[in-house]
Write an enzyme that holds these catalytic residues in place. Structure first.
Site, PDB file in Angstrom:
ATOM      1  N   MET A  28       0.827  -1.222   0.000  1.00  9.95           N
ATOM      2  CA  MET A  28       0.000   0.000   0.000  1.00  9.95           C
ATOM      3  C   MET A  28       0.861   1.272   0.000  1.00  9.95           C
ATOM      4  O   MET A  28       2.055   1.223   0.265  1.00  9.95           O
ATOM      5  CB  MET A  28      -0.896   0.016   1.246  1.00  9.95           C
ATOM      6  CG  MET A  28      -1.874  -1.141   1.304  1.00  9.95           C
ATOM      7  SD  MET A  28      -2.854  -1.142   2.816  1.00  9.95           S
ATOM      8  CE  MET A  28      -3.946   0.252   2.575  1.00  9.95           C
ATOM      9  N   HIS A  29       0.209   2.385  -0.260  1.00  8.32           N
ATOM     10  CA  HIS A  29       0.700   3.755   0.008  1.00  8.32           C
ATOM     11  C   HIS A  29       1.805   4.295  -0.893  1.00  8.32           C
ATOM     12  O   HIS A  29       2.048   5.507  -0.898  1.00  8.32           O
ATOM     13  CB  HIS A  29       1.194   3.910   1.462  1.00  8.32           C
ATOM     14  CG  HIS A  29       0.330   3.304   2.500  1.00  8.32           C
ATOM     15  ND1 HIS A  29      -0.968   3.701   2.716  1.00  8.32           N
ATOM     16  CD2 HIS A  29       0.566   2.304   3.404  1.00  8.32           C
ATOM     17  CE1 HIS A  29      -1.474   2.985   3.722  1.00  8.32           C
ATOM     18  NE2 HIS A  29      -0.567   2.128   4.143  1.00  8.32           N
TER      19      HIS A  29
ATOM     20  N   ASP B 208      -2.906  -4.842  -0.196  1.00 10.38           N
ATOM     21  CA  ASP B 208      -2.480  -6.178   0.262  1.00 10.38           C
ATOM     22  C   ASP B 208      -3.182  -6.605   1.546  1.00 10.38           C
ATOM     23  O   ASP B 208      -3.467  -7.797   1.731  1.00 10.38           O
ATOM     24  CB  ASP B 208      -0.952  -6.292   0.377  1.00 10.38           C
ATOM     25  CG  ASP B 208      -0.321  -5.290   1.331  1.00 10.38           C
ATOM     26  OD1 ASP B 208      -1.042  -4.471   1.933  1.00 10.38           O
ATOM     27  OD2 ASP B 208       0.913  -5.333   1.467  1.00 10.38           O
TER      28      ASP B 208
HETATM   29  O1  LIG Z   1       1.939  -0.020   5.111  1.00  9.26           O
HETATM   30  C1  LIG Z   1       1.293  -1.050   5.134  1.00  9.26           C
HETATM   31  C2  LIG Z   1      -0.139  -1.026   5.498  1.00  9.26           C
HETATM   32  O2  LIG Z   1      -0.608   0.203   5.971  1.00  9.26           O
HETATM   33  C3  LIG Z   1       1.951  -2.360   4.800  1.00  9.26           C
HETATM   34  O3  LIG Z   1       1.192  -3.467   5.168  1.00  9.26           O
HETATM   35  C4  LIG Z   1       2.249  -2.409   3.328  1.00  9.26           C
HETATM   36  O4  LIG Z   1       1.045  -2.574   2.611  1.00  9.26           O
HETATM   37  C5  LIG Z   1       3.364  -3.411   3.056  1.00  9.26           C
HETATM   38  O5  LIG Z   1       3.114  -4.703   2.826  1.00  9.26           O
HETATM   39  P1  LIG Z   1       4.173  -5.955   2.757  1.00  9.26           P
HETATM   40  O6  LIG Z   1       4.865  -5.855   1.449  1.00  9.26           O
HETATM   41  O7  LIG Z   1       5.097  -5.907   3.962  1.00  9.26           O
HETATM   42  O8  LIG Z   1       3.244  -7.156   2.852  1.00  9.26           O
END
Ligand SMILES: O=C(CO)[C@@H](O)[C@H](O)COP(=O)(O)O
Ligand SMILES: Nc1ncnc2c1ncn2[C@@H]1O[C@H](COP(=O)(O)OP(=O)(O)O)[C@@H](O)[C@H]1O
Length: 496
Positions: A81-82, A239
């Site tokens: 995300m983000h 995700d």
């Molecule tokens: O920042 C967040 C949710 O707010 C994280 O959950 C990212 O979405 C990263 O995901 P991974 O690659 O570590 O699964």
């Protein structure tokens, strides 16, 4: 037989799953790409690497599965995300993507708070955190005006990947919720926030629901991957939303604990709800659903760090084999997992981890147990914030690395004081993405109907009253470590 593909564009790697109509994984494939840390606190990635590695992954999936490309009906996505991807008028990437775990934007977060005040929470249902997208946009405006001047649209990682696979620009709502530019309850871009920060609304891409059909594969992508050009592409989700779908977290009362590199406690919500303590509130991939989520930035990362530091080269099984020989509470040793700062409940990019209570009698297994307990205590802070807000946290489904070890699963039950259950064939967010494609293709009437077929549960771990009582006492001491070490870490910052 018919198939769908779920793609999870993670932080370290992309994973693709080929799934049949029974929910069986026929083939899987994964490729990794590097993280770029040009300066301390910076975390970036080249979007082109996502595209190249995903194409490689899909080509391997088609070749190794031996499935006829025309039997593969649909594709959907899950993504980290983000992360901010900026494109110019021609759709070219203007700079490397700035990722969710980049912490350069503390000043921009403070500016967002002072300019928007309570409106920020009223509109976005979230607090200003370094990881989110809006502070990254403001950072580019301030530090790279020439880049900002050329920006025509912004996207999130998996939305950029989908754009390159289909040529169609969209952002899905579950991911848009993590930008701080979305009016979460109305599911539309906030003109007020855009105006406040000089962001022309034309920079915000068209929004799509996770299950929406958005187009077919570009002919060039079809020929590079071996997939059929008329393979249908569905928008997909963040995700964490897809992780929830893949674990069947689809009804009020459902909760998830995910321990991967970062750690997440997530609770399904069916309506607007207010939380405190940096609990995020985002749109779910399930239409009209939401989820609340607390995040520990360095969960599995902390255990990986210890393993690399004291047991490099050992398998996880060997590394964790003696943990049950150390008692609950690790003989008076506590660990806080703040190796890269923290998000929930303390949004603090300066705080760092501690071992408190080191004693000459402790052995390696005490250190390992203390780290596992510290990660779990940190996640328990989110569980307690949920309970404090009136959420009934009943059974918790555990996924990720934390679900691979029975001692850790039992520890989760004891610390959360709730039954913890693992899945019988866990595939993480990529399965959630495949499920979105399966529902999009019309194989099922709803995500819940698909979950009944695709998601199965395995062993359930019940809290042990004696250990739960020990952990209840220790949790209070664990919580006081943050306040006791905050100032010390500010003073130590100059030496990092
Ligand atoms: O920042 C967040 C949710 O707010 C994280 O959950 C990212 O979405 C990263 O995901 P991974 O690659 O570590 O699964
Ligand atoms: N066998 C295991 N037992 C317990 N923990 C594990 C095991 N294997 C990996 N882990 C932990 O899980 C984390 C990785 O989980 P995973 O879900 O694969 O992560 P990600 O989604 O971030 O790629 C590692 O950082 C590690 O701490």
């Amino acid at each position: 037989m018919k198939y769908v593909i779920g793609i999870d564009l993670g932080t370290g790697s992309v994973k693709a799953l080929l799934v049949d109509q029974e929910g069986k994984v026929r083939c899987e494939s994964s490729r990794s790409y590097p993280l770029l840390h040009e300066q301390p606190g910076f975390s970036e990635q080249e979007p082109e690497a996502w595209v190249d590695q995903t194409v490689e992954c899909l080509r391997a999936l088609v070749r190794e599965s031996g499935v006829e490309p025309k039997e593969i009906e649909g594709i959907s996505f899950s993504g980290q995300m983000h992360g901010l991807v900026l494109l110019d008028e021609q759709g070219n990437v203007l700079r490397p993507a700035i990722l969710w775990n980049d912490t350069r934007t503390t000043a921009q977060c403070r500016a967002i708070e002072s300019k928007l005040g309570p409106k920020l929470y009223q509109i976005t249902k979230n607090a200003a955190l370094e990881g989110f997208t809006l502070p990254k946009i403001i950072w580019v405006q301030e530090h790279e005006p020439e880049v900002w001047g050329k920006a025509a649209v912004f996207l999130l990682p998996k939305d950029y990947l989908r754009y390159r696979l289909t040529g169609k620009l969209h952002m899905d709502i579950s991911d848009a919720a993590g930008t701080l530019l979305l009016d979460v309850m109305r599911k539309q871009w906030s003109r007020e926030i855009c105006d406040t920060f000089g962001i022309d609304m034309s920079l915000c891409p068209p929004l799509a629901e996770s299950l929406d059909f958005v187009g077919c594969l570009l002919p060039e992508i079809a020929s590079r991957t071996g997939l059929a050009p008329d393979t249908k592409v569905y928008a997909g989700g963040a995700d964490n939303a897809c992780g929830a779908v893949g674990a069947g977290i689809l009804r009020k009362g459902d909760a998830l604990c995910s321990i991967g590199t970062s750690g997440v406690i997530l609770s399904y919500e069916d309506r607007e709800k207010d939380f405190t303590g940096n609990i995020h509130f985002f749109n779910h991939s399930q239409p009209d659903g939401y989820y609340a989520m607390g995040v520990t930035l360095a969960a599995g990362y902390s255990l990986d760090w210890l393993k690399k530091t004291i047991a490099a080269g050992e398998s996880y099984e060997d590394f964790l084999s003696k943990v049950s020989e150390a008692p609950a509470g690790a003989g008076g040793l506590l660990f806080t997992p703040y190796l890269v700062g923290e998000r929930t409940p303390h949004a603090d990019s300066v705080i760092r981890g501690s071992f408190i209570g080191l004693d000459g009698s402790q052995r390696r297994e005490h250190l390992v147990r203390a780290v596992m307990e510290g990660i779990t205590f940190s996640l328990h802070e989110s569980v307690e914030l949920f309970r404090g807000a009136g959420v009934e946290v009943g059974k918790i489904v555990s996924i990720g690395g934390g679900a691979k070890n029975d001692v850790w699963l039992q520890m989760q039950a004891d610390i959360f004081q709730a039954p913890v259950v693992k899945l019988n064939n866990e595939q993480g967010p990529a399965l959630g993405a495949a499920m979105l494609a399966a529902v999009g293709c019309g194989w099922f009437d709803s995500i819940a109907e698909c979950a009944d077929r695709f998601v199965g549960y395995d062993r359930q771990f019940e809290p042990d009253p004696k250990r739960a009582a020990v952990y209840r006492d220790l949790f209070g001491i664990y919580q006081s470590i943050y306040t006791s070490t905050r100032d010390l870490n500010r003073r130590l910052q100059a030496y990092r």
